[in-house]
Scaffold this active site. Structure first.
Site, PDB file in Angstrom:
ATOM      1  CD  GLU A   1      56.858  65.559  49.412  1.00 42.85           C
ATOM      2  OE1 GLU A   1      56.113  66.046  50.284  1.00 42.85           O
ATOM      3  OE2 GLU A   1      57.658  64.632  49.642  1.00 42.85           O
TER       4      GLU A   1
ATOM      5  CG  ASP B   1      56.396  80.631  52.875  1.00 45.23           C
ATOM      6  OD1 ASP B   1      55.354  81.244  53.205  1.00 45.23           O
ATOM      7  OD2 ASP B   1      57.530  80.956  53.269  1.00 45.23           O
TER       8      ASP B   1
ATOM      9  CB  THR C   1      51.934  65.986  56.429  1.00 42.32           C
ATOM     10  OG1 THR C   1      51.170  67.166  56.728  1.00 42.32           O
ATOM     11  CG2 THR C   1      51.729  65.612  54.969  1.00 42.32           C
TER      12      THR C   1
ATOM     13  CG  PHE D   1      53.055  71.006  58.298  1.00 42.42           C
ATOM     14  CD1 PHE D   1      53.338  72.100  59.101  1.00 42.42           C
ATOM     15  CD2 PHE D   1      54.006  70.570  57.409  1.00 42.42           C
ATOM     16  CE1 PHE D   1      54.552  72.747  59.015  1.00 42.42           C
ATOM     17  CE2 PHE D   1      55.231  71.208  57.308  1.00 42.42           C
ATOM     18  CZ  PHE D   1      55.514  72.297  58.113  1.00 42.42           C
TER      19      PHE D   1
END
Length: 244
Positions: free
Chosen positions: A74, A148, A222, A224
């Site tokens: 990951e 990002d 997740t 997020f």
């Protein structure tokens, strides 16, 4: 040891090494260690720092209790919920998490260490130099979730997922293996789509609304994603395959 493999903050300042994103250096050289750096000794043999990572190139399987198992990766661990779930639900696979920031790295690996899950380990390294710590065809599956996006025009040169990165990553995976990529940024998704045209990968599936797609049943939300879903924000997903 090559400076191109293991760059330091001094290399960046001198221009010897071109950085990808934020400048970084060796953990041992950090002048004012934060709380999470100070915690690293308790994660010995669970988290591998920069110099250790370089020495383990081609030998990562040997850090695990069951070295014969497939080795997945990951890239960017976030808060570690996916990593912890993946390790716990797949005891027949080994998983490494590569992360630059100390807090998410420690939080991620603590999730598996506290449960004594021996098939999960972490690496502190800049993923832009991934070919410095992995050998040809050493990796199986790769997961890249919410990197990002560097959304401003002047920042886009800092994006990790460009054609050069994917070309390097492709060489490190075994044939027939996948890369799963998720983002909340449509611009980054489109950028990656274009960059992949110049790489050996084949896009075998993609969607601009993951939670309402055929991929939804197998998707792990997740933290997020839960936030984005509550706001009606679509998640962009693609799966790549290394053909040979």
């Amino acid at each position: 040891m090559s400076e191109n493999i293991l760059p330091t903050r001094e290399n960046y300042r001198s221009g010897v090494v071109s950085p990808i994103g934020r400048a970084w250096g060796l953990t041992k050289n950090v002048p004012f260690p934060n709380l999470y750096i100070k915690m690293l000794p308790e994660f010995k043999n669970w988290i591998y720092l920069e110099e250790e990572a370089v020495e383990l190139k081609g030998q990562w399987k040997n850090i695990f209790e069951k070295p014969e198992q497939p080795l997945d990766l990951e890239i960017g661990c976030g808060n570690g919920f996916f990593f912890g779930q993946q390790v716990e639900k797949n005891p027949s696979r080994n998983l490494l998490g590569i992360e630059l920031k100390y807090k998410p790295l420690v939080q991620t690996i603590r999730r598996v260490k506290d449960k004594s899950l021996t098939n999960g380990r972490g690496i502190r390294f800049h993923a832009g130099y991934i070919d410095g710590i992995f050998a040809s065809q050493e990796l199986h599956k790769v997961f890249i979730y919410f990197p990002d996006p560097w959304p401003k025009k002047r920042q886009k040169k800092n994006r990790l997922l460009n054609k050069d990165f994917f070309t390097k990553l492709n060489a490190l995976q075994k044939p027939g293996q996948h890369v799963d990529f998720k983002t909340d940024s449509e611009d980054y998704f489109d950028f990656v789509f274009e960059e992949l045209k110049s790489t050996p990968y084949k896009i075998i599936g993609h969607t601009r609304d993951l939670h309402r797609s055929e991929w939804a049943p197998e998707n792990f939300l997740t933290s997020f994603e839960k936030i984005f879903a509550s706001k009606g924000q679509p998640i962009y997903f693609m799966r790549l395959s290394k053909l040979s």
